[in-house]
Design a protein around this motif. Sequence first.
Motif, short mmCIF file in Angstrom:
data_model
loop_
_atom_site.label_atom_id
_atom_site.label_comp_id
_atom_site.label_asym_id
_atom_site.label_seq_id
_atom_site.Cartn_x
_atom_site.Cartn_y
_atom_site.Cartn_z
N ALA A 1 13.53 -81.10 -37.17
CA ALA A 1 14.92 -80.89 -37.69
C ALA A 1 15.79 -82.18 -38.00
O ALA A 1 16.12 -82.91 -37.12
CB ALA A 1 15.65 -80.14 -36.62
N HIS A 2 15.99 -82.10 -39.40
CA HIS A 2 16.85 -83.35 -39.76
C HIS A 2 18.07 -82.94 -39.53
O HIS A 2 18.89 -82.14 -40.09
CB HIS A 2 16.69 -83.70 -41.11
N VAL A 3 19.10 -83.75 -38.46
CA VAL A 3 20.55 -83.55 -38.29
C VAL A 3 21.23 -84.45 -39.03
O VAL A 3 20.99 -85.67 -38.84
CB VAL A 3 20.48 -83.51 -36.81
N VAL A 4 22.18 -84.02 -39.80
CA VAL A 4 22.70 -84.83 -40.74
C VAL A 4 24.35 -84.82 -40.62
O VAL A 4 24.85 -83.83 -40.24
CB VAL A 4 22.54 -84.77 -42.12
N ASP A 5 24.77 -86.24 -40.44
CA ASP A 5 26.24 -86.18 -40.28
C ASP A 5 27.20 -86.09 -41.49
O ASP A 5 26.88 -87.08 -42.51
CB ASP A 5 26.63 -87.39 -39.44
N THR A 6 27.59 -84.78 -41.76
CA THR A 6 28.52 -84.84 -43.00
C THR A 6 29.90 -85.30 -43.11
O THR A 6 30.52 -85.32 -44.11
CB THR A 6 28.54 -83.22 -43.43
N ALA A 7 30.36 -85.89 -41.95
CA ALA A 7 31.53 -86.59 -41.98
C ALA A 7 31.68 -88.03 -41.60
O ALA A 7 32.65 -88.50 -41.11
CB ALA A 7 32.41 -85.77 -41.01
N THR A 8 30.44 -88.69 -41.75
CA THR A 8 30.28 -90.21 -41.50
C THR A 8 31.24 -90.74 -42.36
O THR A 8 31.56 -90.64 -43.57
CB THR A 8 29.18 -90.50 -41.69
N LEU A 9 31.86 -91.89 -41.96
CA LEU A 9 32.71 -92.80 -42.80
C LEU A 9 32.14 -94.21 -42.98
O LEU A 9 32.55 -95.04 -43.68
CB LEU A 9 33.96 -93.11 -41.87
N LEU B 1 23.00 -79.72 -41.34
CA LEU B 1 24.22 -80.20 -41.70
C LEU B 1 25.21 -80.14 -40.71
O LEU B 1 25.78 -79.01 -40.59
CB LEU B 1 24.73 -79.78 -43.04
N ASN B 2 25.63 -81.04 -40.02
CA ASN B 2 26.16 -80.95 -38.79
C ASN B 2 27.81 -81.39 -38.94
O ASN B 2 28.04 -82.31 -39.93
CB ASN B 2 25.96 -81.85 -37.64
N LYS B 3 28.89 -80.96 -38.06
CA LYS B 3 30.23 -81.42 -38.26
C LYS B 3 31.20 -80.69 -39.44
O LYS B 3 31.81 -81.38 -40.02
CB LYS B 3 30.27 -82.97 -38.34
#
Length: 479
Positions: A241-249, A281-283
Motif C-alpha cells: 500500500a503506497h501511503v501518500v501525503d497529500t498535504a506536504t509542504l 491518499l492520506n490527510k
Amino acid sequence: MATFVDRVVLHLQAGDGGHGCVSIHREKFKPLGGPDGGNGGHGGGVLLVVDQNVHTLLDFHFRPHIKAKNGAGGAGGNRDGANGGDLVLKVPTGTVVQTTDGQVIADLVGVGTTLEVARGGRGGRGNASLASSKRKAPGFAELGEPGERLDVVLELKSVADVGLVGFPSAGKSSLISVISAAKPKIADYPFTTLVPNLGVVQAGAQTFTVADVPGLIPGAATGKGLGLQFLRHIERCAVLAHVVDTATLEPGRDPVADIEALEAELSAYGGLAERPRIIVLNKIDIPDGRDLAEIVLPDLEKFGWPVYQVSTATREGLQELVYALARLVEEHRAAQPVLEPTRLVLRPHAVDDSGFTVERDDEDVWVVSGPKPERWVLQTNFDNDEAVGFLADRLNRLGVEDKLAKLGAQAGDPVRIGKMEFDWQPAVLDDFVPTHRGVDERLEDKPHRAKAADRLAARKMRRVREEGDTAGDFAPDPE
C-alpha cells in the motif's frame, strides 16, 4: 524501552560428548570381574524454535555467544554419563538462518518450526561396550566427539499480509494505529518510525496483518536513509500500500512523483514487481490535501491500481480501505497452492558406496575423507597403543587399507584423516589378540611415528616460510 533488532551474528558451540570410562570390576572373590566402564553422555545441540511470543532478536544482540552443555563422562560400575541437554533458542517467525558468507541454511516460518543448527558431539563408548570375544578386557575407551562450532547470521523478515510504504511523515504510523491495536510512535518530524510495527486488522470475518515500514527515500535501495535496512520486511507482504501525503509542504513533492520514486526503489531492491498495489491518499482532512487528491486522481490512473482517499484524523474512508485490503489479501491466499502433507523420502546408499573417499593432495599426502573415519579419529586416544591398534582395525574393516593399496600407497606414505596425520603401516593390521591392557604389540616399534611427526613439522615450517609467518606460531601436532 525495548529495542528492535532484526539482524544478529551468533557464535554457536554445541556440547562435546563425554569420554568413555576405562574400568575393571574389582570385588573380593571375583578375580575376573571384567570391564565395567560406562559410556559418555552425548553433548547438547543448539536448536532454533519459532515462538509466537518473540518478535525481535534483541536477546541475541546482547548474548551472541551460545554454548550448549557437554555430556558427562562415563564411570565405573557400568554407569553412563548424563547427556547434555539441548539448548533451545526462541526466535520470531520469519527468521532466516544464513552462513556468514550469505548462504541460506533455513527459513523459519510458522510457530513451532524447529531447526537443529549445531549438533552435539557423540559420547565415547566405555571399555564395557568395546569388549568382544577377542578383546575381553579393553584397556582403553573412546573419547567424546567435539560438538559443532560455527557462526550463523539470523535475519528477521517480518511476516505480514499488507506492507505500508511511503515517504517519511506520510502518515503510515497514524494509519496502522487507527485500523489496528498497534501503538507506534507518532510525531511531526521525519523518521519518527525507526523500527517496523505490526498490527492485526479485523474486517468482518477476515483478519490480516499490516506492517508499517520505516519511511523510504530516494536511494534507499543503495543504503541511503533507513530503507535498505528495513526493505527486507516487505519481502513477504502479499499487498503493498503506497501511503501518500497529500498535504506536504516540501517543494517538488506531489503524489505522482512520490509513487514513482518509491516504485524505483522497490524495483531496484528486486523481487516485488508482481505484488498487487493499492494507493492511499492520506490527510484529506486538510483542505489543501483534499483539493490535491482530487486534482491528481486522473494522473494516478496510469498506474492501474485502486485509489482510496482517507484521513486518519477524522477516520474518513478507512472502512472502505480496510475492506479493500481484506479482499486483496483473501485473493492472494486463495491463489496460493495447497500444501500437501510432508512425505518421508528414503534414499538408500548405493551398494558400491564405501562411505569414504581417498585422494592425494598437492603435498603428496593421502587424504581420507568420510564421516566414519573422521569421527573414529576424533574418538581415539593416541596416547594409548591399544586404542590406536583398535582404530587401525576399524579402518581396515571399513576398507580404507584396501583402497590405499589399490591407489598405489606405499608403506611409510603420509596419510591424513581429519586433523591427524601419520605414516601408513599396513603391517600392523595382521590378526591380533591383545595380551595386556593398553598395549598393542604391533605398535611396539614406533620409528614411523617419530618419522611422521618430523615430516609434519618440516612441512609446517616450509609453509610458514612461504607465507612469511613466524615459526613460533606452529608446532608439530601431537600424536
